[in-house]
Design an enzyme around this catalytic site. Structure first.
Site, PDB file in Angstrom:
ATOM      1  N   TYR A 159      -1.564  -0.417  10.486  1.00 20.58           N
ATOM      2  CA  TYR A 159      -1.817  -0.882   9.125  1.00 20.58           C
ATOM      3  C   TYR A 159      -0.601  -0.585   8.243  1.00 20.58           C
ATOM      4  O   TYR A 159      -0.132  -1.445   7.491  1.00 20.58           O
ATOM      5  CB  TYR A 159      -3.056  -0.196   8.555  1.00 20.58           C
ATOM      6  CG  TYR A 159      -3.224  -0.391   7.066  1.00 20.58           C
ATOM      7  CD1 TYR A 159      -3.718  -1.582   6.551  1.00 20.58           C
ATOM      8  CD2 TYR A 159      -2.887   0.627   6.175  1.00 20.58           C
ATOM      9  CE1 TYR A 159      -3.866  -1.758   5.177  1.00 20.58           C
ATOM     10  CE2 TYR A 159      -3.033   0.458   4.810  1.00 20.58           C
ATOM     11  CZ  TYR A 159      -3.512  -0.732   4.313  1.00 20.58           C
ATOM     12  OH  TYR A 159      -3.655  -0.907   2.947  1.00 20.58           O
TER      13      TYR A 159
ATOM     14  N   SER B 290       0.837  -1.198   0.000  1.00 21.99           N
ATOM     15  CA  SER B 290       0.000   0.000   0.000  1.00 21.99           C
ATOM     16  C   SER B 290       0.874   1.251   0.000  1.00 21.99           C
ATOM     17  O   SER B 290       2.042   1.203   0.395  1.00 21.99           O
ATOM     18  CB  SER B 290      -0.881  -0.004   1.258  1.00 21.99           C
ATOM     19  OG  SER B 290      -1.468   1.256   1.497  1.00 21.99           O
TER      20      SER B 290
END
Length: 264
Positions: free
Chosen positions: A154, A141
């Site tokens: 995350y 990501s």
């Protein structure tokens, strides 16, 4: 590695990007082993009605190593081989600072995003190394290279996926196993709801339209596999922040934090 007539394993195949990846692989003539954690089973079943034995479904909790380790034998017994894996499954955390995040949720995010990916790579690599050509694609990501406020854990999990994948690329560069890391920007999917996370930010319809569609994201992911790319940066926001972060990490981080604060 061209996907035509190849057997590709896709995690998180029950919805969003994973389902799009599955659909597009089938359309390109691949056979797909769709891995999901119960949710999305009905949607995948509709693909079975269209593509028959070219798709198989497998229920597995990726946070449990023993469940992942049984997958290669199970899939090979159906399709005869495995040529590639796309580790797409992932969750985000609630949009809160680390000091407000309980250890149970921290562990879950790390277990799904990092350990799930690691278990899959370890389970399938012995089989991939025996193939004439094979490929591993891991979905990281934008949050794996630039900190996003309220998503520190995350981001840490996706940074771990990024470095793991780059390490695998280096380790297997002289073999027939290609390795790709995908740095996804914002994608218009249900990951927030599916992760049980409160976003705390109001996203307008116009902003949603600016996000990468799941269809487009899947296309870029498969293209990266077929072209044996080491690194795929998917989305305008990811490309822009990657550029700024390389020039000035502090300013890039502050810019992203300010932008998110203005949306609160």
């Amino acid at each position: 590695m061209r996907v035509l007539n190849k057997v590709i394993v896709v995690t998180g195949a029950g919805g969003g990007i994973g389902r799009e990846i599955t659909c597009q692989l089938l359309e390109k003539g691949a056979r797909v082993a769709a891995i999901l954690n119960k949710s999305g089973l009905e949607e995948i079943q509709t693909l079975s009605n269209v593509y028959g034995n070219k798709i198989s479904t497998h229920i597995a909790n990726l946070t449990r190593r023993e469940e992942v380790e049984r997958l290669p034998e199970e899939i090979i017994s159906i399709h005869g081989s495995v040529d590639g894996i796309i580790n797409n499954a992932g969750i985000i955390q609630p949009f809160v600072n680390v000091n407000e995040l309980d250890f149970e949720r921290i562990k879950l995010v790390m277990d799904v995003n990092f350990y799930g990916t690691l278990y899959m790579c370890k389970a399938f690599l012995p089989h991939l190394l025996k193939r004439p050509e094979a490929h591993i694609t891991n979905i990281s990501s934008m949050g794996g290279f630039i900190p996003v406020p309220g998503q520190s854990v995350y981001g840490a999990s996706k940074a771990a996926v990024k470095l793991l994948t780059e390490g695998l690329h280096s380790e297997f560069k002289d073999t027939k196993v290609g390795v790709t890391v995908v740095l996804l920007g914002g994608v218009n999917t249900n990951i927030v709801q599916n992760s049980g996370a409160e976003i705390g930010i109001e996203i307008s319809e116009n902003q949603k339209r600016m996000l990468l569609s799941a269809e487009r994201a899947a296309k870029l992911i498969i293209k990266g596999m077929e072209n044996n790319k080491c690194r795929v940066i998917a989305g305008k926001d990811s490309k822009l922040m990657d550029f700024f972060y390389r020039i000035n990490p502090i300013k890039a981080t502050d810019l992203l934090a300010k932008k998110l604060k203005l949306q609160e």
